[in-house]
Design an enzyme around this catalytic site. Structure first.
Site, PDB file in Angstrom:
ATOM      1  N   SER A 178      29.796  37.695  38.473  1.00 11.29           N
ATOM      2  CA  SER A 178      30.507  37.056  39.574  1.00 11.29           C
ATOM      3  C   SER A 178      30.328  37.896  40.825  1.00 11.29           C
ATOM      4  O   SER A 178      30.404  39.125  40.773  1.00 11.29           O
ATOM      5  CB  SER A 178      31.993  36.918  39.248  1.00 11.29           C
ATOM      6  OG  SER A 178      32.689  36.297  40.305  1.00 11.29           O
ATOM      7  N   HIS A 192      29.238  32.982  47.355  1.00 11.45           N
ATOM      8  CA  HIS A 192      29.875  33.261  46.062  1.00 11.45           C
ATOM      9  C   HIS A 192      28.998  32.685  44.973  1.00 11.45           C
ATOM     10  O   HIS A 192      28.445  31.590  45.118  1.00 11.45           O
ATOM     11  CB  HIS A 192      31.263  32.615  45.987  1.00 11.45           C
ATOM     12  CG  HIS A 192      31.738  32.393  44.587  1.00 11.45           C
ATOM     13  ND1 HIS A 192      31.651  31.147  43.961  1.00 11.45           N
ATOM     14  CD2 HIS A 192      32.270  33.240  43.672  1.00 11.45           C
ATOM     15  CE1 HIS A 192      32.132  31.253  42.728  1.00 11.45           C
ATOM     16  NE2 HIS A 192      32.510  32.504  42.526  1.00 11.45           N
ATOM     17  N   GLU A 349      41.512  45.184  39.736  1.00 10.49           N
ATOM     18  CA  GLU A 349      40.623  45.594  40.815  1.00 10.49           C
ATOM     19  C   GLU A 349      39.340  44.768  40.809  1.00 10.49           C
ATOM     20  O   GLU A 349      38.827  44.372  41.854  1.00 10.49           O
ATOM     21  CB  GLU A 349      40.297  47.081  40.701  1.00 10.49           C
ATOM     22  CG  GLU A 349      41.439  48.013  41.048  1.00 10.49           C
ATOM     23  CD  GLU A 349      41.785  47.982  42.526  1.00 10.49           C
ATOM     24  OE1 GLU A 349      40.915  47.621  43.340  1.00 10.49           O
ATOM     25  OE2 GLU A 349      42.934  48.320  42.872  1.00 10.49           O
TER      26      GLU A 349
END
Length: 387
Positions: A178, A192, A349
């Site tokens: 990702s 993205h 995170e």
């Protein structure tokens, strides 16, 4: 130096460059062999450095795979998927680092911080983040290779989209890559992409598997040539497998990346799909690989073209406002973010690396009629076909 010696030097120099660049990142070339060529009366002609056989035998990854170097050599789908996403991560990160270096006036341009992490419940990931660069304000490229038990909330989320799942905490494996790239210049779009493989074991021992993913573009100012190039590249990747896939997944992308409460899409779309298992596992994997390999040619030309474009305070403020809408979608609607937060041992995170360093919200903001900002907003409210 004789003509023959000069030719040999050029040949060996080219070979050394190819060998060194193909197998390992230069900073990780630890084991070397050196070859010195000399000609009579000419002294030292050239010094060549080659990676050793042992060093070159390891692929060009950003870090050691979560399953280990031997673990990604297998023929099973999990090993092949992990190897593929490791290569895509490395190639994309290195391409972005080259763009950052080319667009930076700093003698030491920003590079990716590589964070290899493990998960107590099973598996781990490799998170690569470049931030505060001159070209890229924040760029994240994350790999996760995790396994364990699906919690009830995650099972309920899958059932909500039509998956027939058993009761209880089900064993699962998930592998994926990702990435979200937030450039500094408002004339460069955000990109993205996400490609993943998922496998769940039912209580009766049977396994369900599927692929999912997509690539989408979020410009701050509409450049129709950029958008057409982006969609054409994705369409070409899809058409190699089935001409019906691009229009289907393009429409799905427009529907999925919908900021419902704003009445607009997050960007100008791309492709999106989930629960993909046709016509068989090998063919589905080949399709996903083609889409993942289309990321660099779809996006890097846009970075190269616009990284030195001029902009001012107003364009920067609009970029920050649009980033706020990006944040809204990711935290309210995105299924991947929700699944990650539901998963035991979630690494927050890495899950939240998609968020920009800076964003902005203004009360009741409306772009000026007839402005470039209004032109983009109209497209976000009414998606169109680009190819």
């Amino acid at each position: 130096m004789t003509t023959q010696t000069a030719r040999l030097c050029r040949l060996l120099g080219a070979a050394a460059a190819v060998i060194g660049s193909h197998y390992l990142r230069p900073s990780r070339l630890l084991l070397r062999h050196k070859l010195i060529l000399a000609s009579s009366g000419a002294g030292l002609v050239t010094l060549l450095t080659f990676p050793s056989v042992n060093a070159a035998s390891k692929p060009n990854y950003m870090a050691e795979p979560i399953s280990g170097y031997d673990g990604v050599k297998g023929k099973d789908i999990k090993a092949r998927m992990e190897h593929m996403i490791m290569l895509v991560q490395a190639e994309f990160c290195q391409a972005l680092e080259r763009e950052e270096a080319a667009g930076s006036v700093d003698a030491n341009p920003k590079t990716f911080k590589v964070d290899r992490w493990t998960r107590a419940e099973g598996g781990g990931g490799i998170t690569c983040v470049l931030q505060d660069g001159e070209v890229f304000e924040k760029a994240g490229v994350n790999i996760s290779v995790v396994h364990g038990k699906l919690p009830p909330a995650a099972v309920a989320q899958m059932r909500a989209r039509g998956k027939q799942m058993g009761e209880g905490a089900l064993p699962f494996t998930a592998l994926g890559i990702s990435s979200v790239i937030h450039p500094r210049n408002p004339m460069i779009p955000t990109i993205h992409f996400n490609y993943r493989y998922f496998e769940v074991q039912e209580p009766n021992g049977q396994r369900q598997w599927w692929f999912g993913g997509g690539t989408d573009l979020t410009p701050y100012y509409l450049n129709e040539n950029d958008v057409r190039h982006f969609h054409k590249t994705l369409k070409t990747a899809c058409d190699k497998h089935d001409a019906k896939l691009y229009p289907k997944f393009k429409a799905w992308c427009d529907d999925y990346f919908n900021v419902t409460h704003r009445g607009e899409r997050r960007g100008v779309g791309g492709i999106f799909f989930d629960d993909f298992d046709e016509p068989n596992q090998d063919k589905a994997f080949e399709f996903v690989t083609s889409c993942a390999n289309a990321v660099i040619p779809s996006y890097l030309p846009l970075v190269e073209q616009h990284k030195k474009d001029g902009y001012g305070y107003a364009e920067r403020q609009w970029q920050l406002l649009r980033r706020g809408r990006y944040v809204e979608f990711n935290l309210i609607y995105d299924r991947g973010t929700k699944f990650g937060l539901y998963t035991p041992g979630a690494r927050y995170e890495s899950i939240l690396m998609s968020l920009p360093l800076t964003a902005r919200w203004e009360y009741m903001h409306q772009p000026e009629e007839g402005s470039k900002e209004a032109k983009l907003t109209e497209i976000l409210k009414n998606p169109k076909d680009w190819v």
